[in-house]
Motif scaffolding. Structure first.
Motif, mmCIF file in Angstrom:
data_model
loop_
_atom_site.group_PDB
_atom_site.id
_atom_site.type_symbol
_atom_site.label_atom_id
_atom_site.label_comp_id
_atom_site.label_asym_id
_atom_site.label_seq_id
_atom_site.Cartn_x
_atom_site.Cartn_y
_atom_site.Cartn_z
ATOM 1 N N ASP A 1 4.796 4.211 8.909
ATOM 2 C CA ASP A 1 5.402 4.300 7.574
ATOM 3 C C ASP A 1 6.075 5.660 7.387
ATOM 4 O OD1 ASP A 1 5.234 3.059 4.567
ATOM 5 O OD2 ASP A 1 5.143 5.246 4.570
ATOM 6 N N SER B 1 -7.901 7.282 7.631
ATOM 7 C CA SER B 1 -7.263 7.225 6.311
ATOM 8 C C SER B 1 -6.504 5.909 6.101
ATOM 9 C CB SER B 1 -6.336 8.429 6.095
ATOM 10 O OG SER B 1 -5.227 8.356 6.946
ATOM 11 N N ASP C 1 -3.413 15.189 2.553
ATOM 12 C CA ASP C 1 -4.484 16.150 2.854
ATOM 13 C C ASP C 1 -4.494 16.518 4.328
ATOM 14 O OD1 ASP C 1 -5.103 13.642 3.658
ATOM 15 O OD2 ASP C 1 -7.242 13.806 3.242
ATOM 16 N N SER D 1 7.628 6.414 4.272
ATOM 17 C CA SER D 1 8.028 6.454 2.866
ATOM 18 C C SER D 1 7.220 7.443 2.030
ATOM 19 C CB SER D 1 7.918 5.055 2.251
ATOM 20 O OG SER D 1 6.573 4.658 2.135
ATOM 21 N N GLN D 2 6.051 7.862 2.501
ATOM 22 C CA GLN D 2 5.176 8.721 1.700
ATOM 23 C C GLN D 2 4.593 9.808 2.587
ATOM 24 O OE1 GLN D 2 4.220 8.642 -1.468
ATOM 25 N NE2 GLN D 2 5.010 6.667 -2.155
ATOM 26 N N HIS E 1 2.359 -4.277 3.959
ATOM 27 C CA HIS E 1 2.007 -5.553 4.583
ATOM 28 C C HIS E 1 0.494 -5.744 4.714
ATOM 29 C CE1 HIS E 1 2.591 -2.669 7.893
ATOM 30 N NE2 HIS E 1 1.543 -3.265 8.404
ATOM 31 N N GLN E 2 -0.301 -4.749 4.315
ATOM 32 C CA GLN E 2 -1.759 -4.924 4.286
ATOM 33 C C GLN E 2 -2.291 -4.947 2.859
ATOM 34 O OE1 GLN E 2 -3.470 -5.597 6.886
ATOM 35 N NE2 GLN E 2 -2.712 -4.487 8.670
ATOM 36 N N MET F 1 -1.561 4.673 -2.121
ATOM 37 C CA MET F 1 -2.422 5.821 -1.840
ATOM 38 C C MET F 1 -3.508 5.920 -2.895
ATOM 39 S SD MET F 1 0.428 8.765 -1.062
ATOM 40 C CE MET F 1 1.135 8.849 -2.723
ATOM 41 N N TYR G 1 -8.909 10.354 1.559
ATOM 42 C CA TYR G 1 -7.628 9.753 1.194
ATOM 43 C C TYR G 1 -7.449 8.443 1.943
ATOM 44 C CZ TYR G 1 -6.094 13.948 -1.204
ATOM 45 O OH TYR G 1 -5.978 14.985 -2.081
ATOM 46 N N LYS G 2 -6.903 7.451 1.245
ATOM 47 C CA LYS G 2 -6.668 6.150 1.870
ATOM 48 C C LYS G 2 -5.211 5.748 1.659
ATOM 49 C CE LYS G 2 -10.820 5.537 3.383
ATOM 50 N NZ LYS G 2 -11.057 5.518 4.848
ATOM 51 N N TYR G 3 -4.602 5.257 2.722
ATOM 52 C CA TYR G 3 -3.192 4.858 2.715
ATOM 53 C C TYR G 3 -3.103 3.412 3.171
ATOM 54 C CZ TYR G 3 -2.753 9.853 2.491
ATOM 55 O OH TYR G 3 -2.870 11.163 2.099
ATOM 56 N N ILE G 4 -2.421 2.586 2.392
ATOM 57 C CA ILE G 4 -2.308 1.173 2.757
ATOM 58 C C ILE G 4 -0.835 0.784 2.803
ATOM 59 C CG2 ILE G 4 -3.004 -1.172 2.178
ATOM 60 C CD1 ILE G 4 -5.339 -0.092 0.683
ATOM 61 N N PRO G 5 -0.339 0.365 3.983
ATOM 62 C CA PRO G 5 1.053 -0.062 4.045
ATOM 63 C C PRO G 5 1.212 -1.400 3.316
ATOM 64 C CG PRO G 5 -0.006 -0.488 6.153
ATOM 65 C CD PRO G 5 -1.027 0.220 5.293
ATOM 66 N N ARG H 1 -6.288 -5.978 1.041
ATOM 67 C CA ARG H 1 -7.238 -4.891 0.756
ATOM 68 C C ARG H 1 -7.650 -4.934 -0.714
ATOM 69 N NH1 ARG H 1 -6.549 -0.635 4.801
ATOM 70 N NH2 ARG H 1 -7.983 0.609 3.594
ATOM 71 N N GLY I 1 6.399 -0.189 -0.024
ATOM 72 C CA GLY I 1 6.152 1.214 0.288
ATOM 73 C C GLY I 1 4.708 1.352 0.738
ATOM 74 N N MET I 2 4.104 2.457 0.393
ATOM 75 C CA MET I 2 2.744 2.745 0.866
ATOM 76 C C MET I 2 1.884 3.065 -0.344
ATOM 77 S SD MET I 2 1.560 3.875 4.081
ATOM 78 C CE MET I 2 0.817 5.309 4.777
ATOM 79 N N TYR J 1 -10.368 -4.640 11.519
ATOM 80 C CA TYR J 1 -9.154 -4.727 10.675
ATOM 81 C C TYR J 1 -8.049 -5.480 11.402
ATOM 82 C CZ TYR J 1 -5.837 -2.565 7.245
ATOM 83 O OH TYR J 1 -4.931 -2.294 6.254
ATOM 84 N N ARG K 1 0.594 1.662 -6.273
ATOM 85 C CA ARG K 1 1.310 2.543 -5.371
ATOM 86 C C ARG K 1 0.689 3.940 -5.277
ATOM 87 N NH1 ARG K 1 6.973 2.567 -4.279
ATOM 88 N NH2 ARG K 1 7.127 4.015 -2.545
#
Lengths: 444, 444
Positions: free
Chosen positions: A267, A286, A274, A269-270, B203-204, B190, B197-201, B208, B187-188, A303, B226
């Motif tokens: 990705d 993460s 941290d 885009s962001q 397509h997932q 957060m 910190y957790k990031y989810i694209p 989640r 987008g992603m 996953y 977002r």
């Protein structure tokens, strides 16, 4: 004396410059190599009596224009976004121009002015685009000249490692722009098969692979390129039922790359928030659900439905994504962070040699027979700095410079190497330099 | 006499206008409703003696500025991108402004000028953003005033159907902007959980989900919004270990929506090429591998690992994605084509009533006890046009107009309703109008 200017002395200019210098004596050429890095330009010239190195900065319009004006043909090996600025100087100074890059929309607007001025702006003359256009069009034109009707066109290219140096679990190292490799395929890919349009979103792209064999080089997998459809117009195949363009990788690459895509590591885009003090293991974590009791490896396997001892996990482990080593970046998107890691892991080692692989398949009907021709090209890197990439990008450009200056290539305005008058002499000379396709035609 | 101007007379202005007209007699207000569609403005005024309808076009700067200048406070219910232009007119004309939208970067630059001019630019005063800010901050401030320390903040909102009208397999109809619903989450995403910190694209995202219950309304699922992280600063929760904001749906929605995402039907980056004469079945097939021998339904089940008789396939079938009916569009991206279908299938029927659901969970330590407070709000639509959306967006804005004109809300520059001086009187009056949270505190 005819004067040739090469803008940009990077790796991909090396074979181009060598060829032009080698032929400069016979043709009474002077070859100027211009780069922001004067020492690099000087090293490419290598003391050749017909060569000259100059330092040059595109951001200085006066001296750029003046430099271009004192030459007969300019080859721009600068980053693609700079080509249209170079083209404007060429128009002012009535000087031909050649690039190995796709025609940009901005470049396209210069077609009329170039025709009026009487100069040629020849583009898409590297390997992909370049050798792909020429070799495809030769096959296509040959079939059509016999009265054949084409039903299927598939064409794929890959920049890979020569088998002798292909020594990591991904069977891949960076021989092309790393950023383009990391971001490859983002958006939606489109092609047409038996009259049915097919659309593949990015997150499915690396699961929708095909397989092919190149004689003597074994199996490869192919993932679809972004827009196969535009080649219908470029190649005059408007009503073809199947057209597909793809990228070649060694088997297993796409499945493992897909794991990185699925996690979210590609990705762009962001920015990750941290990064300070973050380890690769934390980076990987993460993207996973919160569960401090569970091992990161187990969470990845659950996953993405991967086997713990499987090939994909081996490739992820080899990258160091589960290590406590620090990421060592201040800020960046997942794609930038991943690229940083891959630039270390997928770096070429001293003496490594790369390989460019290209294959076309064309199915057609001729005199009521359904036939399929497969044409495959493999070019391996030679002694440094002549990588397969530098050879296949540089040779067509270099040959075109010669043909332009000797009057064999004619015409003004924007040109692609899709006409026989251009591709025939270039392909012939590429062959004598070891860049050739092996063809095999089967009756189906 | 104080003069109030409402720009935009769409559905979401209906309750706002009704409230202001209802209170205009007691307060000696004149309420002007301005819209491009004069008849719509007229119908919202409904012949009220303190109301006035005018036609108005933001693209006519002279009359826009003049209209704004003859009022004391302007409420912009126009599309969010127009708010900063309205704000500039308000600055010129020294007139307060209220919106229900997020503060844009452009709006933010007007904070200094508004302070100098002495006008208030109050934003984020609808439901989400709006009621979420006010109700969250009341809980947060209350805990902090007792000396509590907050560890977790989770907040979710959903615009859904009232249970009595929730009669399709998706348990969903469009009560908010359809385009935003179709593109939601691209987008992603957060958030932060227990300091990780957790990031989810994208397509997932819809895999989640979490689950929650609202007393009396059953179970809901929550997918992450977002950017949950920015609320740390807005709410003064900078060092909180867990912060999460989400969107509420009925159970099963996200799994089925994920099927559309996985297919590529929510992609908005490329136009589909062969829409003319295309059926919904062909549209679906264009995202699937080429195999004319295999039924489209089977290909979907194989591709996405779905059960033929399962709930997801039932929902896809109900949408008509396997029907031979024509798509009936000339051009469009997959997301636009899907939106067109959904606007038909998820249309509100006459008499349908919607429902806004909001829930906050805050976990905190107070006097060595770990506690969790859950606050839930459910607002159902009333008689047309007073949807739950119109009520919850319009009431806070309307109350703020009153408090501003009666001098209870003070201050200049950009303001959000995160201070007690603003949220307390607004929440109090919302309660008397049936917009209230049910709180439940547990010792953990």
């Amino acid at each position: 004396m005819q004067k040739i200017l090469i803008l940009g002395a990077g790796m991909s200019s090396s074979t181009l410059i060598r060829y032009l210098l080698d032929h400069s004596g016979d043709n009474n050429w002077q070859v100027t190599v211009a780069d922001r890095d004067y020492a690099l330009a000087l090293s490419r010239v290598g003391g050749h009596s017909c060569g000259r190195a100059v330092s040059f900065d595109m951001n200085d319009p006066g001296s750029s224009s003046h430099l271009i004006g004192s030459h007969d043909v300019v080859v721009s090996m600068l980053p693609a976004r700079m080509h249209s600025r170079v083209a404007r100087y060429c128009l002012e100074q009535r000087c031909h121009m050649i690039t190995a890059s796709y025609v940009s929309d901005e470049m396209r607007t210069l077609d009329g002015p170039a025709r009026e001025t009487g100069i040629a702006l020849i583009n898409e003359l590297g390997v992909d685009p370049g050798i792909d256009h020429m070799s495809s069009m030769k096959l296509v034109d040959n079939i059509r000249s016999q009265g054949g009707s084409i039903q299927l066109f598939m064409s794929s290219t890959g920049g890979l490692m020569a088998p002798e140096y292909d020594n990591n679990p991904w069977n891949y190292k960076f021989t092309w722009n790393p950023r383009n490799v990391v971001l490859a395929g983002q958006g939606m890919s489109m092609f047409i098969r038996n009259g049915r349009y097919k659309y593949i979103p990015y997150h499915q792209l690396f699961t929708r692979t095909q397989s092919t064999t190149i004689p003597g080089y074994g199996r490869f997998e192919v993932y679809p390129n972004r827009d196969s459809l535009k080649y219908r117009e470029i190649y005059g195949l408007e009503n073809i039922p199947t057209i597909f363009r793809g990228t070649l990788r060694r088997p297993g690459f796409c499945e493992a790359w897909n794991a990185l895509v699925q996690l979210g590591m590609t990705d762009n885009s962001q920015e990750i928030k941290d990064l300070k003090g973050m380890s690769w293991r934390q980076f990987t974590n993460s993207f996973l659900r919160y569960d401090p009791e569970e091992k990161v490896e187990n969470k990845v396997c659950q996953y993405l439905n991967l086997k713990h001892q499987g090939e994909v996990m081996k490739k992820l482990q080899w990258l160091g994504l589960f290590e406590e080593q620090p990421v060592n970046m201040q800020h960046g998107t997942p794609a930038q962070i991943l690229q940083n890691l891959l630039e270390e892991k997928w770096a070429l080692e001293k003496g490594d040699k790369d390989m460019i692989v290209m294959q076309h398949k064309i199915r057609y009907t001729l005199k009521d027979q359904l036939k399929e021709v497969t044409a495959s090209m493999v070019v391996k890197g030679r002694e440094a700095p002549h990588t397969a990439m530098a050879i296949t990008v540089g040779m067509p450009v270099a040959i075109a410079v010669k043909l332009l200056l000797t009057g064999i290539i004619k015409g003004t305005g924007i040109q692609l190497p899709t006409r026989p008058a251009m591709y025939n002499p270039i392909l012939r000379e590429l062959e004598t330099n070891g860049i050739r396709f092996t063809e095999n035609t089967e009756v189906l």
